[in-house]
Write a protein that holds these residues in place. Structure first.
Motif, PDB file in Angstrom:
ATOM      1  N   UNK A  67       5.610   8.162  20.227  1.00 40.34           N
ATOM      2  CA  UNK A  67       4.489   7.225  20.160  1.00 40.34           C
ATOM      3  C   UNK A  67       3.833   7.208  18.784  1.00 40.34           C
ATOM      4  N   UNK A  68       3.734   8.374  18.159  1.00 41.96           N
ATOM      5  CA  UNK A  68       3.033   8.443  16.869  1.00 41.96           C
ATOM      6  C   UNK A  68       3.901   8.003  15.694  1.00 41.96           C
ATOM      7  N   UNK A  69       5.205   7.829  15.920  1.00 43.41           N
ATOM      8  CA  UNK A  69       6.085   7.395  14.832  1.00 43.41           C
ATOM      9  C   UNK A  69       7.198   6.508  15.396  1.00 43.41           C
ATOM     10  N   UNK A  70       6.841   5.350  15.932  1.00 45.45           N
ATOM     11  CA  UNK A  70       7.844   4.487  16.554  1.00 45.45           C
ATOM     12  C   UNK A  70       8.747   3.809  15.527  1.00 45.45           C
ATOM     13  N   UNK A 121       7.991   9.170   5.053  1.00 48.14           N
ATOM     14  CA  UNK A 121       8.450   8.037   4.246  1.00 48.14           C
ATOM     15  C   UNK A 121       8.246   6.708   4.973  1.00 48.14           C
ATOM     16  N   UNK A 122       7.395   6.725   5.992  1.00 48.26           N
ATOM     17  CA  UNK A 122       7.107   5.513   6.753  1.00 48.26           C
ATOM     18  C   UNK A 122       6.129   4.621   5.990  1.00 48.26           C
ATOM     19  N   UNK A 123       6.498   3.359   5.782  1.00 47.60           N
ATOM     20  CA  UNK A 123       5.569   2.419   5.146  1.00 47.60           C
ATOM     21  C   UNK A 123       4.282   2.311   5.931  1.00 47.60           C
ATOM     22  N   UNK A 176       0.840  -1.209   0.000  1.00 44.88           N
ATOM     23  CA  UNK A 176       0.000   0.000   0.000  1.00 44.88           C
ATOM     24  C   UNK A 176       0.868   1.250   0.000  1.00 44.88           C
ATOM     25  N   UNK A 177       1.984   1.206   0.725  1.00 48.89           N
ATOM     26  CA  UNK A 177       2.901   2.354   0.743  1.00 48.89           C
ATOM     27  C   UNK A 177       3.558   2.549  -0.616  1.00 48.89           C
ATOM     28  N   UNK A 178       3.899   1.452  -1.282  1.00 46.63           N
ATOM     29  CA  UNK A 178       4.462   1.543  -2.637  1.00 46.63           C
ATOM     30  C   UNK A 178       3.487   2.241  -3.579  1.00 46.63           C
ATOM     31  N   UNK A 194      23.220 -18.038  12.137  1.00 45.22           N
ATOM     32  CA  UNK A 194      22.553 -17.164  11.165  1.00 45.22           C
ATOM     33  C   UNK A 194      21.715 -16.110  11.869  1.00 45.22           C
ATOM     34  N   UNK A 195      21.938 -14.851  11.512  1.00 48.17           N
ATOM     35  CA  UNK A 195      21.139 -13.774  12.095  1.00 48.17           C
ATOM     36  C   UNK A 195      21.055 -12.603  11.126  1.00 48.17           C
ATOM     37  N   UNK A 196      20.005 -11.834  11.273  1.00 50.42           N
ATOM     38  CA  UNK A 196      19.810 -10.626  10.459  1.00 50.42           C
ATOM     39  C   UNK A 196      18.999  -9.631  11.279  1.00 50.42           C
ATOM     40  N   UNK A 197      19.224  -8.353  11.022  1.00 50.23           N
ATOM     41  CA  UNK A 197      18.563  -7.284  11.770  1.00 50.23           C
ATOM     42  C   UNK A 197      17.924  -6.306  10.799  1.00 50.23           C
ATOM     43  N   UNK A 198      16.776  -5.765  11.190  1.00 50.16           N
ATOM     44  CA  UNK A 198      16.090  -4.791  10.346  1.00 50.16           C
ATOM     45  C   UNK A 198      15.280  -3.842  11.218  1.00 50.16           C
ATOM     46  N   UNK A 199      14.901  -2.713  10.622  1.00 43.30           N
ATOM     47  CA  UNK A 199      14.132  -1.682  11.319  1.00 43.30           C
ATOM     48  C   UNK A 199      12.803  -1.482  10.601  1.00 43.30           C
ATOM     49  N   UNK A 200      11.739  -1.273  11.360  1.00 41.86           N
ATOM     50  CA  UNK A 200      10.428  -1.029  10.776  1.00 41.86           C
ATOM     51  C   UNK A 200       9.598  -0.117  11.648  1.00 41.86           C
TER      52      UNK A 200
END
Length: 236
Positions: A195-198, A121-123, A95-97, A210-216
């Motif tokens: 709070x409104x944009x965590x 620019x927040x999805x 939907x953001x795309x 195996x590990x991976x990190x991401x932000x959302x």
């Protein structure tokens, strides 16, 4: 000659004529209730009268139209495959795309702090706004017009692949099982922002190595992004 003025992402100085022209070009008809579309573009950091109720409605309209469309497009697929397609096409990321492709960002109405925190620019926010805009259009023009808009806006995505897309977390789960690995484990490393944009930082591990990190913008978005990053690693 019409001149379109550049706008701040929070909508300061938003011209009524500019918004009206954008809505008309985007949805194929001039709006009768411009205030509803303005509300659909308004984040809670800007005003109490924001997009949340319209988002609730638009989410249901999008789901119905997409389910009906997939039913017609893939008559031989079972419910499980159709559900995979539906879930992949109505996610906040997609939907953001769509919102970005339609030029939603310049019309967003955000509070200063949310704008400074990158909410434009927040999805999560763009996805919610896209659903709210669908809700506003549906209320004004009805289901047939909403259906036509959604099919135009999602046209290149619904035909993107002949195979039903799989959610990254499900795909990672299946990869781990197929390769005799432990199931993926997700953990929140950090929660930051107002709070409104965590902002959530999530780590996924498969076994010890195996590990991976991401932000959302939400725990779910961050977990999905982490799973996608892990899949990119193991599929190289």
């Amino acid at each position: 000659m019409a001149v379109r003025l550049a706008l701040e992402p929070d909508g300061r100085g938003l011209l009524t004529t500019d918004l009206k022209a954008w809505v008309a070009a985007t949805f194929g008809r001039e709006p009768h209730d411009l205030a509803a579309f303005s509300r659909a573009l308004t984040h809670g950091s800007q005003a109490a009268d924001n997009y949340e109720r319209l988002e609730f409605l638009g989410d249901r309209v999008l789901g119905l139209v997409m389910a009906e469309w997939l039913w017609d497009l893939f008559p031989d697929e079972p419910e499980g495959q159709l559900s995979k397609r539906l879930n992949a096409l109505v996610t906040g990321h997609v939907c953001a795309e769509v919102a970005r492709s339609l030029g939603v960002r310049p019309h967003l109405r955000l509070g200063k702090q949310a704008r400074d925190d990158g909410a434009s620019d927040s999805d999560n926010i763009l996805g919610d706004v896209m659903e709210a805009l669908i809700g506003a259009h549906y209320r004004e023009a009805g289901l047939e017009s909403a259906r036509a808009f959604i099919r135009r806006a999602w046209a290149d995505r619904v035909h993107r692949t002949d195979k039903a897309p799989q959610h990254p977390k499900s795909a990672l789960q299946e990869w781990a099982a197929a390769n005799n690995r432990k199931p993926p484990e997700y953990a929140i490393l950090e929660r930051s922002g107002p709070h409104h944009a965590p902002r959530f930082t999530v780590q996924v591990k498969v076994g010890r190595q195996l590990e991976a990190t991401a932000i959302g913008a939400s725990k779910q978005d961050a977990e999905t992004a982490a799973a996608r990053a892990m899949l990119e690693k193991v599929r190289r």
